[in-house]
Write a protein that holds these residues in place. Structure first.
Motif, PDB file in Angstrom:
ATOM      1  N   GLN A   1     -32.010 -61.136  52.800  1.00 49.74           N
ATOM      2  CA  GLN A   1     -33.202 -61.677  53.033  1.00 49.74           C
ATOM      3  C   GLN A   1     -33.592 -63.194  52.720  1.00 49.74           C
ATOM      4  O   GLN A   1     -34.742 -63.619  52.922  1.00 49.74           O
ATOM      5  CB  GLN A   1     -34.083 -60.571  52.384  1.00 49.74           C
TER       6      GLN A   1
ATOM      7  N   TYR B   1     -30.122 -57.249  50.314  1.00 48.47           N
ATOM      8  CA  TYR B   1     -31.220 -57.568  49.547  1.00 48.47           C
ATOM      9  C   TYR B   1     -30.904 -59.211  49.671  1.00 48.47           C
ATOM     10  O   TYR B   1     -31.941 -60.034  49.430  1.00 48.47           O
ATOM     11  CB  TYR B   1     -30.861 -56.766  48.002  1.00 48.47           C
TER      12      TYR B   1
ATOM     13  N   PRO C   1     -28.231 -54.039  43.442  1.00 52.14           N
ATOM     14  CA  PRO C   1     -28.484 -54.694  44.640  1.00 52.14           C
ATOM     15  C   PRO C   1     -27.510 -54.511  45.730  1.00 52.14           C
ATOM     16  O   PRO C   1     -26.221 -54.799  45.386  1.00 52.14           O
ATOM     17  CB  PRO C   1     -28.926 -55.959  44.415  1.00 52.14           C
ATOM     18  N   THR C   2     -28.028 -54.336  47.134  1.00 51.40           N
ATOM     19  CA  THR C   2     -27.115 -54.338  48.221  1.00 51.40           C
ATOM     20  C   THR C   2     -26.982 -55.747  48.817  1.00 51.40           C
ATOM     21  O   THR C   2     -27.424 -56.443  48.574  1.00 51.40           O
ATOM     22  CB  THR C   2     -27.497 -53.218  49.008  1.00 51.40           C
TER      23      THR C   2
END
Length: 378
Positions: A372, A369, A365-366
């Motif tokens: 949010q 991600y 995941p970046t």
């Protein structure tokens, strides 16, 4: 249809704006780390600070008032002390002035003795403070003083002579009384000596009578003791003869046995028994030998029983050792099998971990991600 311009409902927009403002305030409160962790109430803290400042201000004002009151009291006490000293100094000055004006030494009644003044005071000034009534010694006084002094000396000598004669008469009377007392004491001593001599003679006669009585009692007691000694010697000779001729000294065996009714065996008298006969001794030896043989047989039986128990224990210990060896072998085999199973499980676990790392979890995941999440207070 006709187009009608209806008024726009502003309440909906106002409600939306209120919700947006509440959401903004809620976010500011929720996402503030300090407020969220500590849970501070700023209004309560500000109120406490204001109350603390007000209390400190009141205390400072109270301390200032107390200091002012203390200064006022100190000044009043100092002024009171100064006034009291001034009053005391003024009173002392007035008293000194009064002494110097109205209580002079030369105006006292014994001024002629203390100050060496003779005769009356001269009154020269018309307005003088001393008048005729103040004069204490006048001219012409003291005439015949020498004659009075000689008469006083003569009277004193006469009184002393009379006193001396009275003392001499008193001394003579005291000596006469002492002589009478001495004579009375001498008479008393003579009576006491005579009485003591009579008492000594009475005591001597009583001692002589008591000695005679004691001698008579001693002679009577000596006779009784001699009679008692002869009687005891006679009784002792009789007892010795009886002992020599008795069954105890002759060692008669029948004398130590007493017949008992009912067919029971004769009873032995311990005070007359002199020992056992050879037949009794041989019977005791035979009984003792039989007991020794019985004891030997019991020892042999115990030894054989102990040997059987030892053999049984040895056999049981060998069986226990064999069972322990079999159990140890079984435990060793189980441990080897468990090690093999663990190695197999370790290989499977490693293969599954490689599958997870290299094939399943390949998409990392970046930051977008994570950004949010947690963007709204709901």
């Amino acid at each position: 249809m006709y187009k009608v311009d209806l008024p726009v409902d502003q309440s909906i927009e106002k409600a939306v704006e209120r919700r947006r403002a509440a959401e903004t305030a809620r976010k500011a409160q929720i996402f503030n780390t300090r407020l969220r962790v500590m849970g501070l109430d700023l209004d309560a803290l500000n109120q406490q600070v204001q109350e603390k400042k007000h209390q400190q201000n009141m205390e400072r004002q109270r301390d200032k008032a107390f200091d002012k009151m203390r200064r006022i009291h100190d000044e009043a006490l100092l002024q009171q002390d100064i006034d009291e000293r001034e009053k005391r100094a003024a009173l002392h000055a007035d008293l000194t002035q009064y002494w110097a004006t109205y209580q002079r030494v030369e105006d006292s009644r014994d001024a002629d003795l203390n100050c060496g003044m003779w005769g009356a005071f001269s009154i020269t000034a018309p307005g003088s403070e001393l008048g005729p009534a103040s004069m204490q010694v006048f001219q012409g006084e003291g005439i015949g003083e020498e004659q009075k002094r000689r008469e006083q000396i003569t009277k004193t000598e006469r009184d002393l002579r009379t006193q001396k004669e009275d003392n001499e008469r008193k001394h003579i009377r005291d000596k006469h009384k002492e002589m009478l007392v001495s004579k009375e004491l001498v008479h008393q001593d003579l009576r006491w000596v005579q009485q003591h001599a009579l008492e000594e003679e009475c005591k001597k006669a009583a001692r002589i009578a008591l000695d005679n009585y004691n001698q008579a009692l001693a002679a009577e007691r000596a006779g009784k003791l001699e009679e008692q000694r002869r009687r005891e010697e006679k009784e002792s000779l009789v007892e010795i003869w009886h002992t020599l001729t008795s069954d105890m000294m002759t060692e008669c065996a029948e004398a130590a046995e007493r017949q008992v009714e009912g067919g029971r065996p004769p009873q032995v008298l311990t005070d007359r028994w002199k020992g056992m006969s050879p037949e009794q001794l041989s019977a005791i030896h035979r009984e003792r030998e039989a007991q020794r043989l019985e004891r030997e047989r019991q020892r042999e039986a115990e030894k054989s029983q102990e040997a059987a128990w030892d053999l049984q224990l040895l056999k049981a210990s060998r069986e226990a050792e064999e069972e322990e060896r079999r159990a140890a072998k079984l435990r060793r085999e189980k441990r080897i099998q468990m090690d093999q199973d663990n190695m197999q499980l370790a290989r499977e676990q490693q293969a599954y971990q490689e599958y997870l790392d290299k094939k399943l979890y390949t998409n990392k995941p970046t930051k977008a991600y994570f950004y949010q999440f947690n963007t709204s207070s709901r």
